[in-house]
Scaffold this active site. Structure first.
Site, mmCIF file in Angstrom:
data_model
loop_
_atom_site.group_PDB
_atom_site.id
_atom_site.type_symbol
_atom_site.label_atom_id
_atom_site.label_comp_id
_atom_site.label_asym_id
_atom_site.label_seq_id
_atom_site.Cartn_x
_atom_site.Cartn_y
_atom_site.Cartn_z
ATOM 1 N N LYS A 297 0.755 -1.196 0.027
ATOM 2 C CA LYS A 297 -0.016 0.085 -0.128
ATOM 3 C C LYS A 297 0.940 1.187 0.009
ATOM 4 O O LYS A 297 0.615 2.395 -0.714
ATOM 5 C CB LYS A 297 -0.920 0.037 1.080
ATOM 6 C CG LYS A 297 -1.793 -1.032 1.397
ATOM 7 C CD LYS A 297 -2.700 -1.168 2.218
ATOM 8 C CE LYS A 297 -2.159 -0.980 3.838
ATOM 9 N NZ LYS A 297 -1.697 -2.272 4.022
ATOM 10 N N ARG B 225 -9.955 0.467 9.085
ATOM 11 C CA ARG B 225 -9.408 -1.016 9.272
ATOM 12 C C ARG B 225 -10.458 -1.730 10.059
ATOM 13 O O ARG B 225 -10.402 -2.913 10.344
ATOM 14 C CB ARG B 225 -8.279 -0.689 10.194
ATOM 15 C CG ARG B 225 -6.875 -1.182 9.472
ATOM 16 C CD ARG B 225 -5.634 -0.693 10.449
ATOM 17 N NE ARG B 225 -4.462 -1.638 10.209
ATOM 18 C CZ ARG B 225 -3.343 -0.838 9.399
ATOM 19 N NH1 ARG B 225 -3.704 -0.084 9.100
ATOM 20 N NH2 ARG B 225 -2.351 -1.766 9.484
ATOM 21 N N ARG C 171 11.841 -5.743 5.097
ATOM 22 C CA ARG C 171 11.375 -4.293 5.262
ATOM 23 C C ARG C 171 11.964 -3.902 6.795
ATOM 24 O O ARG C 171 12.405 -2.878 6.743
ATOM 25 C CB ARG C 171 10.015 -3.911 5.084
ATOM 26 C CG ARG C 171 9.730 -2.370 5.328
ATOM 27 C CD ARG C 171 8.275 -2.007 5.085
ATOM 28 N NE ARG C 171 7.362 -2.348 6.135
ATOM 29 C CZ ARG C 171 5.966 -2.159 6.042
ATOM 30 N NH1 ARG C 171 5.441 -1.779 4.970
ATOM 31 N NH2 ARG C 171 5.280 -2.423 7.061
ATOM 32 N N ARG D 140 11.189 0.175 11.920
ATOM 33 C CA ARG D 140 10.082 -0.167 12.486
ATOM 34 C C ARG D 140 10.051 -1.305 13.233
ATOM 35 O O ARG D 140 10.198 -2.395 12.659
ATOM 36 C CB ARG D 140 8.897 -0.122 11.353
ATOM 37 C CG ARG D 140 8.418 0.962 10.836
ATOM 38 C CD ARG D 140 7.171 0.782 9.709
ATOM 39 N NE ARG D 140 6.358 0.141 10.307
ATOM 40 C CZ ARG D 140 5.061 -0.244 9.674
ATOM 41 N NH1 ARG D 140 4.763 0.391 8.346
ATOM 42 N NH2 ARG D 140 3.951 -0.851 10.159
ATOM 43 N N ARG E 86 -0.146 -8.819 13.475
ATOM 44 C CA ARG E 86 -0.708 -8.034 12.568
ATOM 45 C C ARG E 86 -1.634 -8.559 11.508
ATOM 46 O O ARG E 86 -2.624 -8.131 11.133
ATOM 47 C CB ARG E 86 0.480 -7.147 11.768
ATOM 48 C CG ARG E 86 0.846 -6.160 12.973
ATOM 49 C CD ARG E 86 2.282 -5.514 12.624
ATOM 50 N NE ARG E 86 2.406 -4.995 11.401
ATOM 51 C CZ ARG E 86 3.444 -4.833 10.532
ATOM 52 N NH1 ARG E 86 4.694 -5.242 11.170
ATOM 53 N NH2 ARG E 86 3.628 -4.116 9.552
HETATM 54 P P1 ADP Z 1 1.213 -2.133 7.910
HETATM 55 O O1 ADP Z 1 -0.243 -1.953 7.299
HETATM 56 O O2 ADP Z 1 2.221 -1.922 6.968
HETATM 57 O O3 ADP Z 1 1.114 -3.103 9.090
HETATM 58 P P2 ADP Z 1 0.663 0.637 8.910
HETATM 59 O O4 ADP Z 1 1.714 1.505 8.789
HETATM 60 O O5 ADP Z 1 -0.631 0.899 8.077
HETATM 61 O O6 ADP Z 1 1.220 -0.799 8.862
HETATM 62 O O7 ADP Z 1 0.160 0.559 10.533
HETATM 63 C C1 ADP Z 1 0.972 0.002 11.751
HETATM 64 C C2 ADP Z 1 0.265 0.052 12.908
HETATM 65 O O8 ADP Z 1 -0.479 0.969 13.129
HETATM 66 C C3 ADP Z 1 -0.808 -1.139 12.964
HETATM 67 O O9 ADP Z 1 -0.408 -2.449 13.128
HETATM 68 C C4 ADP Z 1 -1.759 -0.523 14.029
HETATM 69 O O10 ADP Z 1 -1.318 -0.992 15.027
HETATM 70 C C5 ADP Z 1 -1.889 0.954 13.826
HETATM 71 N N1 ADP Z 1 -2.841 1.553 12.824
HETATM 72 C C6 ADP Z 1 -2.794 1.856 11.746
HETATM 73 N N2 ADP Z 1 -3.830 2.274 11.111
HETATM 74 C C7 ADP Z 1 -4.848 1.946 11.812
HETATM 75 C C8 ADP Z 1 -5.923 1.965 11.874
HETATM 76 N N3 ADP Z 1 -6.912 2.523 10.988
HETATM 77 N N4 ADP Z 1 -6.905 1.512 13.018
HETATM 78 C C9 ADP Z 1 -6.256 1.220 13.892
HETATM 79 N N5 ADP Z 1 -4.894 1.076 14.208
HETATM 80 C C10 ADP Z 1 -4.179 1.648 13.081
#
Ligand code: ADP
Length: 193
Positions: A14, A89, A128, A134, A146
């Site tokens: 994404k 999400r 990554r 991260r 996750r």
């Molecule tokens: P990825 O999809 O690569 O795991 P993101 O950068 O989108 O990484 O998200 C990292 C973390 O941030 C998630 O595992 C969650 O803990 C939190 N997070 C991000 N977006 C949301 C969301 N819309 N709702 C709840 N938690 C979120």
């Protein structure tokens, strides 16, 4: 305005595709993950609350991310459109987003869902983690968490938008440019209408 949700599991590409899409279509990129990481970097109260959950691979509370998106929408009144990445999400986030967009007389134009096999996801995330800094990318147990959060809470988002016929599945494996072309073809066909 044309608004897009880029949807898919962690590691589905994404972030990479978002960069190319905002450039090509002049959209404002709203990544809740990026906003949360910037709150953590600034050590704000919100960042501190989110950090422990993110470190465990759990979702942060709906109210927190919905509030972040509400402010981001309000702060970008001139936007030609938004690209939502990592949001919504949960079903509650989807319902809240639709209401926020409706207040601005706009809506989601399409949900582009990247599909990538589980083995490939784990491989990409660990890879990554070698360079991203991260902490949630370095440990296989957190990565599995996750992906489990995605399966338990986030797949419902696609079902929610499917009832409005807004979801298009895109194969998320192949070259970055091929995947971008597939995404662009779907966007262009909707913009032409
Ligand atoms: P990825 O999809 O690569 O795991 P993101 O950068 O989108 O990484 O998200 C990292 C973390 O941030 C998630 O595992 C969650 O803990 C939190 N997070 C991000 N977006 C949301 C969301 N819309 N709702 C709840 N938690 C979120």
């Amino acid at each position: 305005m044309f608004n897009i949700i880029l949807f898919g599991p962690p590691g589905s590409g994404k972030g990479t595709q978002s960069e190319k899409l905002i450039e090509a279509y002049g959209l404002v990129h709203l990544s809740t993950g990026d906003i949360l990481r910037s709150e953590i970097a600034k050590a704000t109260p919100l960042g501190l609350e989110a950090k422990s959950l993110m470190d465990q691979g759990q979702l942060v509370p709906d109210a927190v991310v919905i509030g972040m998106i509400r402010s981001a929408l309000d702060n970008n009144p001139q936007a030609k459109g938004f690209l939502f990445d990592g949001f919504p999400r949960t079903e509650a986030q989807s319902v809240a987003l639709d209401a926020l967009l409706q207040q601005k007389n706009t809506e989601i134009g399409v949900v582009l869902a990247l599909e990538v096999s589980q083995d490939e996801l784990v491989k990409r995330l660990l890879n990554r983690g070698l360079t991203s800094g991260r902490s949630d990318d370095t440990n296989e147990a957190i990565i599995s968490n996750r992906i489990a959060e995605y399966q338990n809470k986030t797949t419902v988002v696609a079902n929610y938008y499917r009832q409005f016929n807004k979801v298009v599945a895109i194969k998320g494996e192949g070259t970055v440019n091929d995947i971008f072309s597939a995404l662009a073809t779907e966007i262009d066909s909707r913009l032409a209408k």
